[in-house]
Design a protein around this motif. Structure first.
Motif, PDB file in Angstrom:
ATOM      1  N   ALA A 263       0.558  -1.476  -0.089  1.00 31.08           N
ATOM      2  CA  ALA A 263       0.014   0.107  -0.136  1.00 31.08           C
ATOM      3  C   ALA A 263       0.927   1.625  -0.035  1.00 31.08           C
ATOM      4  O   ALA A 263       0.239   2.330  -0.351  1.00 31.08           O
ATOM      5  CB  ALA A 263      -0.928  -0.130   0.967  1.00 31.08           C
ATOM      6  N   GLY A 264       2.223   1.055   0.064  1.00 31.10           N
ATOM      7  CA  GLY A 264       3.248   2.562   0.257  1.00 31.10           C
ATOM      8  C   GLY A 264       3.985   1.804   1.347  1.00 31.10           C
ATOM      9  O   GLY A 264       4.682   0.974   1.515  1.00 31.10           O
ATOM     10  N   TRP A 265       4.953   2.854   0.664  1.00 30.80           N
ATOM     11  CA  TRP A 265       6.552   2.366   1.516  1.00 30.80           C
ATOM     12  C   TRP A 265       6.720   3.298   3.153  1.00 30.80           C
ATOM     13  O   TRP A 265       7.354   3.212   3.913  1.00 30.80           O
ATOM     14  CB  TRP A 265       7.647   2.832   0.591  1.00 30.80           C
ATOM     15  N   SER A 266       5.927   4.083   2.789  1.00 26.41           N
ATOM     16  CA  SER A 266       5.890   4.966   4.283  1.00 26.41           C
ATOM     17  C   SER A 266       4.249   5.036   5.140  1.00 26.41           C
ATOM     18  O   SER A 266       3.455   4.712   4.342  1.00 26.41           O
ATOM     19  CB  SER A 266       6.170   6.664   4.099  1.00 26.41           C
ATOM     20  N   SER A 271      -3.218  -4.546   7.625  1.00 25.28           N
ATOM     21  CA  SER A 271      -2.910  -5.635   8.288  1.00 25.28           C
ATOM     22  C   SER A 271      -2.939  -6.259   7.453  1.00 25.28           C
ATOM     23  O   SER A 271      -3.930  -6.897   6.681  1.00 25.28           O
ATOM     24  CB  SER A 271      -4.324  -6.078   9.153  1.00 25.28           C
ATOM     25  N   ALA A 272      -2.333  -8.561   7.222  1.00 21.55           N
ATOM     26  CA  ALA A 272      -1.790  -9.096   7.087  1.00 21.55           C
ATOM     27  C   ALA A 272      -3.271  -9.888   6.832  1.00 21.55           C
ATOM     28  O   ALA A 272      -3.702 -10.646   6.630  1.00 21.55           O
ATOM     29  CB  ALA A 272      -0.840 -10.306   6.698  1.00 21.55           C
ATOM     30  N   THR A 273      -3.891  -9.550   8.092  1.00 22.22           N
ATOM     31  CA  THR A 273      -5.472 -10.524   7.731  1.00 22.22           C
ATOM     32  C   THR A 273      -6.373  -9.713   8.835  1.00 22.22           C
ATOM     33  O   THR A 273      -7.416 -10.809   8.370  1.00 22.22           O
ATOM     34  CB  THR A 273      -5.032 -11.719   9.394  1.00 22.22           C
ATOM     35  N   ASP A 274      -6.340  -8.540   8.725  1.00 21.35           N
ATOM     36  CA  ASP A 274      -8.015  -7.993   9.840  1.00 21.35           C
ATOM     37  C   ASP A 274      -7.857  -6.464   8.641  1.00 21.35           C
ATOM     38  O   ASP A 274      -7.213  -6.162   8.385  1.00 21.35           O
ATOM     39  CB  ASP A 274      -7.162  -7.022  10.955  1.00 21.35           C
ATOM     40  N   ASP A 322       2.093  -5.317   7.245  1.00 20.55           N
ATOM     41  CA  ASP A 322       2.262  -4.530   8.280  1.00 20.55           C
ATOM     42  C   ASP A 322       2.767  -6.363   9.503  1.00 20.55           C
ATOM     43  O   ASP A 322       2.654  -6.889   8.746  1.00 20.55           O
ATOM     44  CB  ASP A 322       1.084  -4.270   9.260  1.00 20.55           C
ATOM     45  N   GLU A 323       3.951  -6.089   9.337  1.00 21.33           N
ATOM     46  CA  GLU A 323       4.963  -7.034  10.369  1.00 21.33           C
ATOM     47  C   GLU A 323       3.493  -7.557  11.652  1.00 21.33           C
ATOM     48  O   GLU A 323       2.825  -6.475  11.738  1.00 21.33           O
ATOM     49  CB  GLU A 323       5.419  -6.791  10.868  1.00 21.33           C
ATOM     50  N   GLU A 324       3.197  -9.105  11.388  1.00 16.02           N
ATOM     51  CA  GLU A 324       2.784  -9.584  12.744  1.00 16.02           C
ATOM     52  C   GLU A 324       2.569  -8.711  13.772  1.00 16.02           C
ATOM     53  O   GLU A 324       3.789  -8.653  14.231  1.00 16.02           O
ATOM     54  CB  GLU A 324       2.862 -10.966  13.100  1.00 16.02           C
ATOM     55  N   PRO A 325       1.520  -8.441  14.773  1.00 20.75           N
ATOM     56  CA  PRO A 325       1.666  -7.990  16.245  1.00 20.75           C
ATOM     57  C   PRO A 325       2.537  -8.738  16.497  1.00 20.75           C
ATOM     58  O   PRO A 325       2.247  -9.609  16.538  1.00 20.75           O
ATOM     59  CB  PRO A 325       0.437  -7.381  16.888  1.00 20.75           C
ATOM     60  N   GLY A 326       3.644  -8.051  18.022  1.00 23.21           N
ATOM     61  CA  GLY A 326       4.174  -9.518  18.914  1.00 23.21           C
ATOM     62  C   GLY A 326       5.809  -9.924  18.107  1.00 23.21           C
ATOM     63  O   GLY A 326       6.442 -10.747  19.148  1.00 23.21           O
ATOM     64  N   ARG A 329      10.571  -6.088  15.306  1.00 30.39           N
ATOM     65  CA  ARG A 329       9.905  -5.472  13.958  1.00 30.39           C
ATOM     66  C   ARG A 329      11.888  -5.513  13.128  1.00 30.39           C
ATOM     67  O   ARG A 329      13.526  -5.691  13.506  1.00 30.39           O
ATOM     68  CB  ARG A 329      10.807  -4.050  14.813  1.00 30.39           C
ATOM     69  N   GLY A 330      11.230  -5.636  11.889  1.00 27.77           N
ATOM     70  CA  GLY A 330      12.574  -5.656  10.710  1.00 27.77           C
ATOM     71  C   GLY A 330      12.490  -7.023  10.241  1.00 27.77           C
ATOM     72  O   GLY A 330      13.406  -7.776   9.263  1.00 27.77           O
ATOM     73  N   HIS A 331      11.876  -8.205  11.180  1.00 23.97           N
ATOM     74  CA  HIS A 331      12.324  -9.347  10.563  1.00 23.97           C
ATOM     75  C   HIS A 331      10.794 -10.266   9.656  1.00 23.97           C
ATOM     76  O   HIS A 331      10.651 -10.806   9.072  1.00 23.97           O
ATOM     77  CB  HIS A 331      12.084  -9.939  11.202  1.00 23.97           C
ATOM     78  N   LEU A 332       9.864  -8.478   8.866  1.00 26.49           N
ATOM     79  CA  LEU A 332       9.157  -9.091   8.323  1.00 26.49           C
ATOM     80  C   LEU A 332       8.163  -9.735   7.996  1.00 26.49           C
ATOM     81  O   LEU A 332       7.857 -10.580   7.113  1.00 26.49           O
ATOM     82  CB  LEU A 332       9.398  -8.622   6.614  1.00 26.49           C
ATOM     83  N   TYR A 333       7.728 -10.810   9.523  1.00 21.78           N
ATOM     84  CA  TYR A 333       6.464 -11.757   9.206  1.00 21.78           C
ATOM     85  C   TYR A 333       5.612 -11.487  10.016  1.00 21.78           C
ATOM     86  O   TYR A 333       5.349 -10.754  10.023  1.00 21.78           O
ATOM     87  CB  TYR A 333       7.310 -12.647  10.729  1.00 21.78           C
ATOM     88  N   GLN A 334       5.275 -12.261   8.509  1.00 20.76           N
ATOM     89  CA  GLN A 334       3.355 -11.892   8.221  1.00 20.76           C
ATOM     90  C   GLN A 334       3.162 -12.808   7.505  1.00 20.76           C
ATOM     91  O   GLN A 334       3.316 -13.897   7.282  1.00 20.76           O
ATOM     92  CB  GLN A 334       3.377 -10.888   6.603  1.00 20.76           C
ATOM     93  N   GLN A 335       1.488 -12.991   8.323  1.00 23.68           N
ATOM     94  CA  GLN A 335       0.544 -14.056   7.610  1.00 23.68           C
ATOM     95  C   GLN A 335       0.076 -14.219   6.128  1.00 23.68           C
ATOM     96  O   GLN A 335       1.071 -13.255   5.730  1.00 23.68           O
ATOM     97  CB  GLN A 335      -0.562 -14.017   9.590  1.00 23.68           C
TER      98      GLN A 335
END
Ligand code: AHR
Length: 520
Positions: A263-266, A271-274, A322-326, A329-335
């Motif tokens: 959706a944009g770089w800034s 959310s990946a799921t919501d 967005d990275e999964e809450p919890g 940061r910086g690990h780009l983990y997403q559902q």
């Protein structure tokens, strides 16, 4: 009273969309088939980022997680089933800070480094050249190695190629000392990554010269033939493509392109799921815009290379949320939900269409990062909806592309996230088809409509098809996903909704479904 009730329900019907059955027509043009779909379109990407390598692919020989020489067994098997043709490594942004000599030799002697791009995590270099190339051999896939142009030397680059591919000489001797007698076969090398950004913040005029210089010393040793790929544009930077083609086309085999459905770089990427139905349709539009992006870059390339010798390599693509809450940061983990599955299917459909120019695509990334195939947590593994699309689609690898025309309902959707003004037209049906070497015809269909089913008719007259088998990937809600607690929420199942009669195929697709058909 009755009249009032009727009027009220009529008013309600005007605002609430009613589920209905739509109709679509698909035409194939087998007589116009001329190009094959390179299997490398189904390429993957593994970066030293978050838990993609460490925890995702590699746990080390001493781990309690079942492994073969350090590679986790569950992931290894899942990747073998996927038939991965090519794997890109070690980055990404990481590649331009990576010094390969830190990742060879006894593990206890390997220096540590800070992974500055990705969360400042300390990297112990226990996964290096040997671990990567041996993994490619286990998976029977081509390695694609990204060289460090941003912060590495020409000598380092030259020696890396020699180390991996030469039979003899000082680098081969070092490799042999480290336990590998025979050279590996390495076809694809990337000379820099995102050199306009994390790979050195260069101008294309400067990078083009640097590219020419670095690639000069990447030699072909002992029958190993390198396919050299220059760092290319992010999305629509046509000036980058133009400059590279003007200044360096004779020194390259491929030019890369990165395109993320983001959706944009800034600010928030969402959310990946919501997400809402509007967000979903926006995502489908943004994902399909890759076609226009490819066309524009191809047009520039055609000016300098009308015979299409230089390939366009979409070596990073996929969703970025967005990275999964919890998570760190910086690990780009997403559902990964059924929405991601549609992005995978629709993007692959586009790549199939442009294989006159596109020879490789690498979804970002293979495990635990961005639009992953696989998620892992300790000893648990989950296959994502995107994994299943790659699995259902892998029949198209190296098959002959069948040109296709789709007539279906379109929806006007927001062109930009969060903005109402601009609209784009989104077809409610995605489709692609190919003919395998054994004569089987594979048709893959996506009903992206959230509410309506779709009865799709395909004219197959003249193709002599007699039998049909199908698989379907669908869901109850578009936000459905697989989790470690419930790993089988989104999973392919047998599909019985297709009928073949007198050369006419009729497919009844539920809303939010992806169907893969095999006709013989
Ligand atoms: O895939 C994640 C990152 O995205 C890569 O490291 C970089 O090349 C791109 O910006």
């Amino acid at each position: 009273m009755k009249v009032r009730k009727l009027m009220m329900s009529a008013a309600l019907m005007a605002v609430l969309p009613l589920a209905a059955q739509k109709e679509s027509q698909v035409r194939l043009f087998p007589d116009q088939a001329k190009q094959s779909i390179p299997k490398e379109i189904y390429g993957q990407f593994a970066e030293h980022l978050g838990t993609c390598i460490y925890g995702g692919l590699w746990v080390g020989e001493n781990s309690t997680i079942p492994n073969t020489d350090g590679y986790r067994n569950d992931v290894l098997q899942a990747l073998k089933d996927l038939k991965i043709p090519v794997l890109r490594w070690p980055g990404g942004c990481f590649a331009d800070e990576y010094h390969w000599m830190d990742g060879i030799g006894p593990k206890e002697n390997r220096p540590r480094m800070v992974n500055n791009n990705w969360g400042g995590t300390v990297e112990d270099n226990s996964f290096g050249t040997h671990e990567f190339l041996n993994l490619c051999e286990l998976l029977e896939c081509e390695p694609y190695v990204s060289m460090n142009v941003g912060s590495g030397t020409v000598q380092e680059t030259a020696q890396w190629v020699e180390y991996m591919t030469a039979e003899d000489g000082p680098m081969a001797k070092l490799r042999k000392q480290n336990g590998r007698e025979k050279p590996w076969r390495v076809k694809y090398i990337g000379v820099g990554n995102e050199s306009w950004g994390c790979g050195g913040n260069m101008r294309p005029e400067y990078y083009a010269d640097l590219y020419r210089r670095y690639q000069t010393y990447c030699r072909n040793y002992d029958g190993n033939r390198l396919f050299k790929i220059a760092s290319g544009s992010g999305e629509y930077d046509l000036h980058w493509t133009e400059t590279m083609m003007k200044q360096a086309r004779n020194q390259m085999d491929g030019l890369s392109l990165h395109y993320y459905t983001v959706a944009g770089w800034s600010g928030s990427k969402g959310s990946a799921t919501d997400f809402t139905p509007e967000d979903y349709y926006w995502t489908m539009g943004k994902c399909l815009d890759i076609e226009n992006c490819i066309k524009e870059h191809s047009a520039v390339m055609d000016k300098y290379d009308p015979k299409k010798r230089v390939a366009l390599m979409v070596d990073e693509w996929g969703t970025w949320w967005d990275e999964e809450p919890g998570t760190i940061r910086g690990h780009l983990y997403q559902q990964n939900t059924m929405r991601d599955a549609f992005v995978a299917a629709l993007s692959l459909n586009v790549f199939h269409k442009y294989t006159d120019r596109i020879k490789m695509a690498n979804i970002a990334q293979i495990a635990n990062v961005l639009q992953s195939m696989i998620l892992t947590k300790d000893d648990k593994m989950v296959l994502t909806p995107s994994y299943y699309v790659f699995q259902m689609y892998n029949v198209h690898q190296d098959a002959t592309y069948l040109p296709i025309e789709v007539q279906c309902e379109n929806k006007q959707v927001r062109a930009r996230m969060g903005q109402d003004g601009e609209q784009r037209t989104l077809p409610m049906l995605g489709a692609t088809a190919s003919k395998a070497q054994d004569g089987a015809v594979h048709i893959s269909l996506s009903n992206v409509d959230l509410e309506n089913s779709n009865e799709v008719t395909v004219d197959l007259s003249g193709l002599g098809m007699k039998s049909i088998a199908g698989r379907i990937l669908t869901c109850k809600a578009i936000t459905d996903k697989n989790t470690f607690e419930q790993p089988d929420v989104v999973k392919p199942a047998d599909f019985k909704g297709a009928k073949l009669k007198n050369g006419k195929l009729t497919v009844k697709m539920p809303p939010m479904s992806i169907v893969a058909l095999e006709l013989r």
